[in-house]
Scaffold this motif. Structure first.
Motif, PDB file in Angstrom:
ATOM      1  N   PHE A 154       0.833  -1.194   0.000  1.00 49.13           N
ATOM      2  CA  PHE A 154       0.000   0.000   0.000  1.00 49.13           C
ATOM      3  C   PHE A 154       0.875   1.254   0.000  1.00 49.13           C
ATOM      4  O   PHE A 154       1.730   1.417   0.863  1.00 49.13           O
ATOM      5  CB  PHE A 154      -0.896  -0.012   1.237  1.00 49.13           C
ATOM      6  CG  PHE A 154      -1.893   1.096   1.280  1.00 49.13           C
ATOM      7  CD1 PHE A 154      -2.989   1.102   0.436  1.00 49.13           C
ATOM      8  CD2 PHE A 154      -1.730   2.150   2.165  1.00 49.13           C
ATOM      9  CE1 PHE A 154      -3.910   2.121   0.483  1.00 49.13           C
ATOM     10  CE2 PHE A 154      -2.647   3.178   2.213  1.00 49.13           C
ATOM     11  CZ  PHE A 154      -3.743   3.159   1.370  1.00 49.13           C
ATOM     12  N   PRO A 155       0.699   2.159  -0.974  1.00 52.62           N
ATOM     13  CA  PRO A 155       1.555   3.360  -1.026  1.00 52.62           C
ATOM     14  C   PRO A 155       1.154   4.395   0.024  1.00 52.62           C
ATOM     15  O   PRO A 155      -0.029   4.561   0.309  1.00 52.62           O
ATOM     16  CB  PRO A 155       1.314   3.910  -2.435  1.00 52.62           C
ATOM     17  CG  PRO A 155      -0.041   3.428  -2.795  1.00 52.62           C
ATOM     18  CD  PRO A 155      -0.230   2.109  -2.097  1.00 52.62           C
ATOM     19  N   PRO A 156       2.129   5.083   0.607  1.00 48.28           N
ATOM     20  CA  PRO A 156       1.797   6.166   1.542  1.00 48.28           C
ATOM     21  C   PRO A 156       1.337   7.401   0.765  1.00 48.28           C
ATOM     22  O   PRO A 156       2.008   7.845  -0.155  1.00 48.28           O
ATOM     23  CB  PRO A 156       3.114   6.431   2.267  1.00 48.28           C
ATOM     24  CG  PRO A 156       4.171   5.938   1.330  1.00 48.28           C
ATOM     25  CD  PRO A 156       3.560   4.854   0.502  1.00 48.28           C
ATOM     26  N   PHE A 157       0.178   7.915   1.111  1.00 46.33           N
ATOM     27  CA  PHE A 157      -0.373   9.095   0.431  1.00 46.33           C
ATOM     28  C   PHE A 157      -0.048  10.359   1.220  1.00 46.33           C
ATOM     29  O   PHE A 157       0.058  10.329   2.439  1.00 46.33           O
ATOM     30  CB  PHE A 157      -1.892   8.958   0.259  1.00 46.33           C
ATOM     31  CG  PHE A 157      -2.279   7.860  -0.683  1.00 46.33           C
ATOM     32  CD1 PHE A 157      -2.074   7.999  -2.043  1.00 46.33           C
ATOM     33  CD2 PHE A 157      -2.827   6.678  -0.212  1.00 46.33           C
ATOM     34  CE1 PHE A 157      -2.412   6.992  -2.930  1.00 46.33           C
ATOM     35  CE2 PHE A 157      -3.170   5.658  -1.079  1.00 46.33           C
ATOM     36  CZ  PHE A 157      -2.969   5.816  -2.438  1.00 46.33           C
ATOM     37  N   GLY A 158       0.086  11.487   0.514  1.00 48.75           N
ATOM     38  CA  GLY A 158       0.401  12.759   1.145  1.00 48.75           C
ATOM     39  C   GLY A 158      -0.829  13.465   1.671  1.00 48.75           C
ATOM     40  O   GLY A 158      -1.915  13.361   1.094  1.00 48.75           O
ATOM     41  N   LEU A 159      -0.646  14.196   2.770  1.00 54.13           N
ATOM     42  CA  LEU A 159      -1.750  14.940   3.363  1.00 54.13           C
ATOM     43  C   LEU A 159      -2.112  16.178   2.546  1.00 54.13           C
ATOM     44  O   LEU A 159      -3.286  16.509   2.403  1.00 54.13           O
ATOM     45  CB  LEU A 159      -1.391  15.359   4.792  1.00 54.13           C
ATOM     46  CG  LEU A 159      -1.177  14.236   5.802  1.00 54.13           C
ATOM     47  CD1 LEU A 159      -0.638  14.792   7.111  1.00 54.13           C
ATOM     48  CD2 LEU A 159      -2.482  13.491   6.034  1.00 54.13           C
ATOM     49  N   TRP A 160      -1.118  16.904   2.031  1.00 54.87           N
ATOM     50  CA  TRP A 160      -1.363  18.145   1.318  1.00 54.87           C
ATOM     51  C   TRP A 160      -1.542  17.935  -0.171  1.00 54.87           C
ATOM     52  O   TRP A 160      -2.392  18.577  -0.792  1.00 54.87           O
ATOM     53  CB  TRP A 160      -0.225  19.130   1.536  1.00 54.87           C
ATOM     54  CG  TRP A 160      -0.111  19.646   2.934  1.00 54.87           C
ATOM     55  CD1 TRP A 160      -1.027  19.542   3.939  1.00 54.87           C
ATOM     56  CD2 TRP A 160       0.996  20.343   3.480  1.00 54.87           C
ATOM     57  NE1 TRP A 160      -0.554  20.116   5.071  1.00 54.87           N
ATOM     58  CE2 TRP A 160       0.689  20.632   4.822  1.00 54.87           C
ATOM     59  CE3 TRP A 160       2.212  20.750   2.976  1.00 54.87           C
ATOM     60  CZ2 TRP A 160       1.558  21.313   5.655  1.00 54.87           C
ATOM     61  CZ3 TRP A 160       3.076  21.427   3.806  1.00 54.87           C
ATOM     62  CH2 TRP A 160       2.741  21.714   5.126  1.00 54.87           C
ATOM     63  N   PHE A 161      -0.721  17.081  -0.745  1.00 54.33           N
ATOM     64  CA  PHE A 161      -0.742  16.847  -2.190  1.00 54.33           C
ATOM     65  C   PHE A 161      -0.174  15.476  -2.457  1.00 54.33           C
ATOM     66  O   PHE A 161       0.766  15.048  -1.787  1.00 54.33           O
ATOM     67  CB  PHE A 161       0.105  17.910  -2.920  1.00 54.33           C
ATOM     68  CG  PHE A 161       0.281  17.623  -4.384  1.00 54.33           C
ATOM     69  CD1 PHE A 161      -0.735  17.896  -5.284  1.00 54.33           C
ATOM     70  CD2 PHE A 161       1.453  17.058  -4.859  1.00 54.33           C
ATOM     71  CE1 PHE A 161      -0.579  17.623  -6.636  1.00 54.33           C
ATOM     72  CE2 PHE A 161       1.628  16.795  -6.213  1.00 54.33           C
ATOM     73  CZ  PHE A 161       0.604  17.077  -7.101  1.00 54.33           C
ATOM     74  N   ASP A 162      -0.750  14.786  -3.413  1.00 53.80           N
ATOM     75  CA  ASP A 162      -0.202  13.495  -3.803  1.00 53.80           C
ATOM     76  C   ASP A 162      -0.320  13.344  -5.309  1.00 53.80           C
ATOM     77  O   ASP A 162      -1.418  13.361  -5.857  1.00 53.80           O
ATOM     78  CB  ASP A 162      -0.921  12.357  -3.090  1.00 53.80           C
ATOM     79  CG  ASP A 162      -0.129  11.071  -3.155  1.00 53.80           C
ATOM     80  OD1 ASP A 162       0.308  10.693  -4.251  1.00 53.80           O
ATOM     81  OD2 ASP A 162       0.078  10.456  -2.103  1.00 53.80           O
ATOM     82  N   LEU A 163       0.826  13.212  -5.961  1.00 49.30           N
ATOM     83  CA  LEU A 163       0.867  13.071  -7.412  1.00 49.30           C
ATOM     84  C   LEU A 163       0.111  11.826  -7.874  1.00 49.30           C
ATOM     85  O   LEU A 163      -0.468  11.811  -8.954  1.00 49.30           O
ATOM     86  CB  LEU A 163       2.318  13.035  -7.889  1.00 49.30           C
ATOM     87  CG  LEU A 163       2.554  13.025  -9.391  1.00 49.30           C
ATOM     88  CD1 LEU A 163       1.940  14.260 -10.045  1.00 49.30           C
ATOM     89  CD2 LEU A 163       4.036  12.941  -9.686  1.00 49.30           C
TER      90      LEU A 163
END
Length: 170
Positions: A154-163
């Motif tokens: 499972f990829p870690p997703f960003g809180l502010w922005f995620d490409l």
């Protein structure tokens, strides 16, 4: 001087063993529910054991080093300058790793890896602008394909922005 260097290498190796074993023990706290692929604790455990193993090798090599004297004062001075430079590289790599983990939390895996890969290459002596550009594109792409697509981690997703959100159209 060589004896001091060998002692440092052995101590650094022992520190790596301690850190690796500490990370290995901490990895038992990771939930083992599978997410359609390999359990999430496998990679931290493998990485921790690899750190401990490499530390043991380094400690063994450090204690087995010979104790010849430097040929002249100039060689000793060059060695001291090299150690100071190495210390800055280690400090830079430590700062980069902390910034990378923080970056993943806020900007996701892809953006953080694209930013960290060229900086890591720079710390290891690469000075090619085209090499930096290739690393910024290939490292996140290849790691994403291997871990998140191929192995189902499972990829870690960003809180502010995620490409990854943009790529997937979310």
């Amino acid at each position: 001087m060589i004896a001091t260097l060998a002692k440092r290498e052995a101590l650094a190796g022992l520190a790596m063993v301690a850190v690796g074993l500490g990370f290995f023990a901490a990895s038992f706290g990771i939930d083992v529910r599978e997410q359609g692929g390999i359990a999430p604790r496998v990679f931290p455990m493998a990485g921790a054991l690899l750190i401990a193993l490499l530390g043991a090798v380094q400690a063994g090599l450090g204690t087995a080093s010979a104790d010849p004297e430097p040929e002249d004062q100039m060689a000793a001075e060059e060695g001291d300058q090299g150690h100071a430079r190495d210390a800055w590289h280690v400090a830079g790599l430590l700062a980069l790793s902390a910034a990378y983990v923080i970056g993943i939390n806020y900007f996701g895996y892809l953006v953080s890896t694209a930013a960290a890969a060229p900086i890591a290459l720079y710390l290891f002596g690469v000075r090619s602008i085209s090499g930096f550009a290739v690393a910024a594109v290939l490292c996140p792409a290849v790691y994403h394909l291997v871990f998140f697509v191929g192995l189902g981690v499972f990829p870690p997703f960003g809180l502010w922005f995620d490409l990854l959100d943009v790529i997937q159209g979310n």
